[in-house]
Structures are given as structure tokens and as C-alpha cells.
Design a protein around this motif. Sequence first.
Motif, PDB file in Angstrom:
ATOM      1  N   ALA A 129      17.918  92.222  26.715  1.00  0.00           N
ATOM      2  CA  ALA A 129      19.033  93.559  26.759  1.00  0.00           C
ATOM      3  C   ALA A 129      18.545  94.683  25.195  1.00  0.00           C
ATOM      4  O   ALA A 129      18.753  95.797  25.318  1.00  0.00           O
ATOM      5  CB  ALA A 129      20.005  93.227  26.722  1.00  0.00           C
ATOM      6  N   THR A 130      17.956  93.853  24.171  1.00  0.00           N
ATOM      7  CA  THR A 130      16.874  94.960  22.665  1.00  0.00           C
ATOM      8  C   THR A 130      16.053  96.071  23.525  1.00  0.00           C
ATOM      9  O   THR A 130      15.442  96.205  22.770  1.00  0.00           O
ATOM     10  CB  THR A 130      16.913  93.728  22.488  1.00  0.00           C
ATOM     11  N   VAL A 131      15.177  95.536  24.673  1.00  0.00           N
ATOM     12  CA  VAL A 131      14.230  95.477  24.891  1.00  0.00           C
ATOM     13  C   VAL A 131      14.240  97.194  25.927  1.00  0.00           C
ATOM     14  O   VAL A 131      15.168  96.897  27.014  1.00  0.00           O
ATOM     15  CB  VAL A 131      12.677  94.796  25.911  1.00  0.00           C
ATOM     16  N   GLY A 132      13.943  98.775  25.759  1.00  0.00           N
ATOM     17  CA  GLY A 132      14.253  99.897  26.340  1.00  0.00           C
ATOM     18  C   GLY A 132      13.524  99.426  27.942  1.00  0.00           C
ATOM     19  O   GLY A 132      12.175  98.841  28.150  1.00  0.00           O
ATOM     20  N   ALA A 133      14.112 100.066  28.657  1.00  0.00           N
ATOM     21  CA  ALA A 133      12.718 100.610  29.760  1.00  0.00           C
ATOM     22  C   ALA A 133      11.357 100.888  30.150  1.00  0.00           C
ATOM     23  O   ALA A 133      10.665 101.018  30.830  1.00  0.00           O
ATOM     24  CB  ALA A 133      13.345 101.464  31.441  1.00  0.00           C
ATOM     25  N   THR A 134      11.216 101.980  29.336  1.00  0.00           N
ATOM     26  CA  THR A 134      10.425 102.514  28.713  1.00  0.00           C
ATOM     27  C   THR A 134       9.223 101.393  28.053  1.00  0.00           C
ATOM     28  O   THR A 134       8.000 101.124  28.742  1.00  0.00           O
ATOM     29  CB  THR A 134      10.885 103.537  28.106  1.00  0.00           C
ATOM     30  N   ASP A 135       9.753 100.412  27.184  1.00  0.00           N
ATOM     31  CA  ASP A 135       8.651 100.185  26.242  1.00  0.00           C
ATOM     32  C   ASP A 135       8.419  98.813  27.192  1.00  0.00           C
ATOM     33  O   ASP A 135       7.434  98.587  27.434  1.00  0.00           O
ATOM     34  CB  ASP A 135       9.789  99.267  25.277  1.00  0.00           C
ATOM     35  N   ALA A 136       9.317  98.255  28.602  1.00  0.00           N
ATOM     36  CA  ALA A 136       9.262  97.123  28.910  1.00  0.00           C
ATOM     37  C   ALA A 136       7.542  97.635  30.279  1.00  0.00           C
ATOM     38  O   ALA A 136       7.256  96.888  30.268  1.00  0.00           O
ATOM     39  CB  ALA A 136      10.176  96.971  29.946  1.00  0.00           C
ATOM     40  N   ALA A 137       8.138  99.759  30.456  1.00  0.00           N
ATOM     41  CA  ALA A 137       7.166  99.685  31.876  1.00  0.00           C
ATOM     42  C   ALA A 137       5.503  99.395  31.355  1.00  0.00           C
ATOM     43  O   ALA A 137       5.041  99.370  32.060  1.00  0.00           O
ATOM     44  CB  ALA A 137       8.076 100.568  31.935  1.00  0.00           C
ATOM     45  N   LEU A 138       5.570  99.728  29.899  1.00  0.00           N
ATOM     46  CA  LEU A 138       4.096  99.788  29.152  1.00  0.00           C
ATOM     47  C   LEU A 138       3.351  98.012  29.504  1.00  0.00           C
ATOM     48  O   LEU A 138       2.212  97.963  28.831  1.00  0.00           O
ATOM     49  CB  LEU A 138       3.935 100.227  28.372  1.00  0.00           C
ATOM     50  N   VAL A 139       4.408  97.114  29.694  1.00  0.00           N
ATOM     51  CA  VAL A 139       3.740  95.596  29.803  1.00  0.00           C
ATOM     52  C   VAL A 139       2.292  95.257  30.382  1.00  0.00           C
ATOM     53  O   VAL A 139       1.704  94.847  29.522  1.00  0.00           O
ATOM     54  CB  VAL A 139       4.797  94.262  30.133  1.00  0.00           C
ATOM     55  N   GLU A 140       2.344  96.348  31.533  1.00  0.00           N
ATOM     56  CA  GLU A 140       1.440  95.782  32.347  1.00  0.00           C
ATOM     57  C   GLU A 140      -0.093  96.317  31.874  1.00  0.00           C
ATOM     58  O   GLU A 140      -0.929  96.032  31.103  1.00  0.00           O
ATOM     59  CB  GLU A 140       1.222  96.205  33.515  1.00  0.00           C
ATOM     60  N   PRO A 141      -0.631  97.605  31.432  1.00  0.00           N
ATOM     61  CA  PRO A 141      -1.504  97.984  30.554  1.00  0.00           C
ATOM     62  C   PRO A 141      -1.746  97.560  29.489  1.00  0.00           C
ATOM     63  O   PRO A 141      -2.744  96.670  28.566  1.00  0.00           O
ATOM     64  CB  PRO A 141      -1.270  99.570  29.871  1.00  0.00           C
ATOM     65  N   ALA A 142      -0.109  96.495  28.672  1.00  0.00           N
ATOM     66  CA  ALA A 142      -0.451  95.849  27.278  1.00  0.00           C
ATOM     67  C   ALA A 142      -0.778  94.800  27.654  1.00  0.00           C
ATOM     68  O   ALA A 142      -2.257  94.158  27.061  1.00  0.00           O
ATOM     69  CB  ALA A 142       0.792  95.781  26.576  1.00  0.00           C
ATOM     70  N   ALA A 143      -0.361  94.509  29.048  1.00  0.00           N
ATOM     71  CA  ALA A 143      -1.010  92.706  29.245  1.00  0.00           C
ATOM     72  C   ALA A 143      -2.907  92.984  29.573  1.00  0.00           C
ATOM     73  O   ALA A 143      -3.697  91.925  29.229  1.00  0.00           O
ATOM     74  CB  ALA A 143      -0.304  92.420  30.080  1.00  0.00           C
ATOM     75  N   VAL A 144      -3.534  93.803  29.946  1.00  0.00           N
ATOM     76  CA  VAL A 144      -4.314  94.338  29.916  1.00  0.00           C
ATOM     77  C   VAL A 144      -5.624  94.165  28.789  1.00  0.00           C
ATOM     78  O   VAL A 144      -6.493  93.546  28.365  1.00  0.00           O
ATOM     79  CB  VAL A 144      -4.652  95.475  30.662  1.00  0.00           C
ATOM     80  N   VAL A 145      -4.546  94.863  28.092  1.00  0.00           N
ATOM     81  CA  VAL A 145      -5.181  95.024  26.982  1.00  0.00           C
ATOM     82  C   VAL A 145      -5.365  93.717  25.762  1.00  0.00           C
ATOM     83  O   VAL A 145      -6.180  93.258  25.222  1.00  0.00           O
ATOM     84  CB  VAL A 145      -4.812  95.799  25.969  1.00  0.00           C
ATOM     85  N   TYR A 146      -4.230  92.514  26.066  1.00  0.00           N
ATOM     86  CA  TYR A 146      -3.424  91.974  25.082  1.00  0.00           C
ATOM     87  C   TYR A 146      -4.637  90.754  26.249  1.00  0.00           C
ATOM     88  O   TYR A 146      -5.572  90.080  24.994  1.00  0.00           O
ATOM     89  CB  TYR A 146      -2.496  91.147  25.314  1.00  0.00           C
ATOM     90  N   ARG A 147      -5.086  90.690  27.338  1.00  0.00           N
ATOM     91  CA  ARG A 147      -6.297  90.015  27.160  1.00  0.00           C
ATOM     92  C   ARG A 147      -7.309  90.468  26.908  1.00  0.00           C
ATOM     93  O   ARG A 147      -9.090  89.426  26.469  1.00  0.00           O
ATOM     94  CB  ARG A 147      -5.947  89.855  28.619  1.00  0.00           C
ATOM     95  N   ALA A 148      -8.240  90.815  26.552  1.00  0.00           N
ATOM     96  CA  ALA A 148      -9.538  91.545  26.442  1.00  0.00           C
ATOM     97  C   ALA A 148      -9.163  91.360  24.802  1.00  0.00           C
ATOM     98  O   ALA A 148     -10.018  90.925  24.536  1.00  0.00           O
ATOM     99  CB  ALA A 148      -9.405  93.037  27.028  1.00  0.00           C
TER     100      ALA A 148
END
Length: 330
Positions: A129-148
Motif C-alpha cells: 500500500a506504500t507504493v503508488g500506482a505510477t511507481d508500480a507501473a514502471l516495474v516492467e521496464p525496471a525489470a528489463v533493466v534489472y535483468r540486464a
Amino acid sequence: MVRAPGQTLLLERDVPVAGPGQLLVRPDVVGLCGTDLEIIDGRLDPAYVRYPLVLGHEWSGIVAAGGQGAFPAGTRVVVEGVVPCGHCVGCRAGRTNLCDTYDELGFTRDGAAAEHVLVPSTLAHRVEATVGATDAALVEPAAVVYRALSRAGVGPGQRALIIGDGSVALLTVHLLGLWSPAETVVLGRRPAQAGLAATAGADRFETAPEAAGSGFDLVVEAAGSVDAVADALAAARRGGTVALLGLPPHGKTAAVVPSDIVNRDLTILGSFSYTSSAWHDTVTLLNLGRLRPGFLVTHRYPLTAWDAAVAALRSTEGTRGKVLLDIQTT
Ligand SMILES: [Zn+2]
Ligand SMILES: [Zn+2]
């Protein structure tokens, strides 16, 4: 919906009904990226797209009525877009990005740029609940970067060069902060992006390779340009690593000097999409408050103004980070 290349429209459809193993989610924020433009224009490798389809692979949402188990109605979730088959060699080795059967929300099946989307419940992740919708929406590109970055073996205290000034490049800068780099330099093209790069954590923003310098432990090519590949190789130190993360136009070739790669003991790697475990780690970091990628958002539009959002994405004027569609305010 993109019915076919060049035919994008907003339409009314029935609310889908969740079957066994599925969750019905109400997306609240959906990001658009360059890949969406390629789908709209028909420039994406045909092996990775199936028309007609609803766009939307970067998003967060709320579980709709009918949710159950670990995901009761009202839970904020993010959902892995790549749907692994679970039984091929890649899946069994945990490399779900290499699944034999390529299947992904917003590419081969309907994505989240809609009031409702159906997803496999095994791919959903709970967002605190401490995470907003906007930050959460960026998980996908962040996961792409994290994996690289994981694949590149990033370590603490490194000097890193990121080539590119789009969302993936800036997210790379943001995630590198997790490893306390000695120096992070962005080599971009658009000076208007310098402020966002600084917010992401870059020490310097340069537009010329000579000014960016060389001798970097890690170079990440996130521009998706073939010319940038030569710059990336030249900027790495002996024994350094070059990670190719940007996706150059389908089929384009780049000139490299193989003897130089050998003599300089370079490691060159490509990174495609994300694995399930990269997604898991990224969500954990988000829930812990260690990642807050929402700083990247510069443009927001209601779903009904999708065409303005697409136009903003195409524009090269001014500062542009992430372009978002607000779904539930429409
Ligand atoms: Zn994307
Ligand atoms: Zn598989």
C-alpha cells in the motif's frame, strides 16, 4: 486496440470473464514506450506481435471483483507480461525470457490499455500500500533493466557509462544506484534530458563520446542505435563489460573490430526482456522503497486522449520521460 499496422482505435468491448487460473484486473496506469510505437506502425519483428491487440505492457492495476486467494478484490498488483509455458528448457532453467513459446501481454495477447484485462494469476505480484500506482507501473521496464544489470555482473563502486537518454537509459541510471557506482555518465543526444538524468542519479550528461570519456567498467547501450554499439565498445576499459539492452531497428548491422574485442578482453552480452526472477527482485525492491521510478513520468493523458499520448511519444521536442495513460479517470 491496434487492429493492424496503422489502424489504432478506442472501442467499447464487453468486460472479459475470468476463467480458472485467471485474474480480472482494472488497470489504473499504463505506460507507453517506443515498442508500442513500433507495434502501431508495424515496424516490430513480426515474430513478436499478433494483430489485432490491445496495447499496454507497462502497467499497474487493482484486482477487480471476483479476485480470490492471494489476490482478493482491491489488491494492487503488477503482472509479468511474458507468459512462460513452464515446461520448455528455458522455462525449466529459470530463463523464462527464452521460453520456446513467445507469448506476452500487449504483444501476442491483449494488454492493459483498457478498463479491464485478464491475466494468468500465477504472474501477478502484490504491491504494498506504500507504493503508488505510477511507481508500480514502471516495474516492467525496471525489470528489463534489472535483468540486464544482473546478467552483466554489475558490482559496487564501478564506473558506468549509459548510452541513450530515453526511459530505459534513465531507468538504468536509477537502478545502478543500488550498487553505489563510483561514477555514472550518460551519453545522450537530447540536452533537454539532462535534468531527468541528474534526477535519476547521473553524475554527468554528455552529448559527445569524447566528452563522456572511456575506461568504463560497464557500458550499457540503451539507445537502440547501431552507431552506439561502436561507441559502447570503445568506451569500455580493458576487461570491461558491454551490455546491449537497446533494440536497434530489425535486421540492421553494425561494424565491429573483432581483434579489438579479443585484445581488450571485452565481455559483450545482449539481454532480452526479463526473467521471472528479475521481476520478483524488482517488485521486492519497489515494495521496500529502494526503487521509486515514478520520477521518470513527464506526460499523462486520459485513455480517451490516447492519440495525444502517442503524439507525445513520437515528439523529440523538449524533456520527455515516461508517457502514461490514466485509465480509470477516463
Ligand atoms: Zn515497453
Ligand atoms: Zn517455456
